[in-house]
Design an enzyme around this catalytic site. Sequence first.
Site, short mmCIF file in Angstrom:
data_model
loop_
_atom_site.label_atom_id
_atom_site.label_comp_id
_atom_site.label_asym_id
_atom_site.label_seq_id
_atom_site.Cartn_x
_atom_site.Cartn_y
_atom_site.Cartn_z
N ASN A 81 -22.50 -21.93 -23.69
CA ASN A 81 -21.23 -21.95 -22.98
C ASN A 81 -20.22 -22.82 -23.72
O ASN A 81 -20.51 -23.36 -24.79
CB ASN A 81 -21.43 -22.44 -21.54
CG ASN A 81 -20.48 -21.78 -20.57
OD1 ASN A 81 -19.30 -21.58 -20.87
ND2 ASN A 81 -20.97 -21.45 -19.39
N HIS A 111 -28.62 -44.03 -36.12
CA HIS A 111 -28.69 -45.19 -37.01
C HIS A 111 -29.77 -46.13 -36.50
O HIS A 111 -30.07 -46.15 -35.31
CB HIS A 111 -27.35 -45.94 -37.03
CG HIS A 111 -26.23 -45.13 -37.57
ND1 HIS A 111 -25.94 -45.07 -38.91
CD2 HIS A 111 -25.34 -44.29 -36.96
CE1 HIS A 111 -24.91 -44.27 -39.10
NE2 HIS A 111 -24.54 -43.77 -37.93
#
Length: 180
Positions: A81, A111
């Site tokens: 969608n 990270h």
Amino acid sequence: MSSDRFMRIHSPEFQAMAARVLRVTQLTSRLNSLPFDDEAGRAELFTQILGRPLPPRVTIYPPFYTDHGLRLELAERVFVNQNCTFLDYAGIRLAEGVLVGPRVTFITGGHPVDPQERREWLTGAPIDVAENVWIGAGATILPGVSIGRDAVVAAGAVVADDVPPATLVTGPKATVRRRW
């Protein structure tokens, strides 16, 4: 290198990835500004973004965002969608019949938590979504998650752990795990 770090920032591999991200950002900007009825234009841009044509009977409503594109694998009868984001550098696979609600985000990279390493390394792991899964509006799927066949991820859920087949998962996940 530990298993939670996979790419040194500013390495040649990182530079190649960054160049691909810039190119795909240009392509998705063009894709998202096309008239909705320009099916040929959308098909051509998706081929450039994904490196191959969309599989048969895949439906993607724009706006659509991805950072890499080449590691996004969509099977037949996938429905995506509006306003979904696929950060796919470490790989995202959506199996046949997956339904993705609006504003869903798939994130395969990150990270390290350590402040000294955070700006030096990227981390990441692939996301695998099995057949006939439904992911509700605004859900966030984090790196390394597998979602089992026929599962449902409720709207707004943050999925940080694997989801067993034929289950419903709901709710936010953020809790304090450690301090430094």
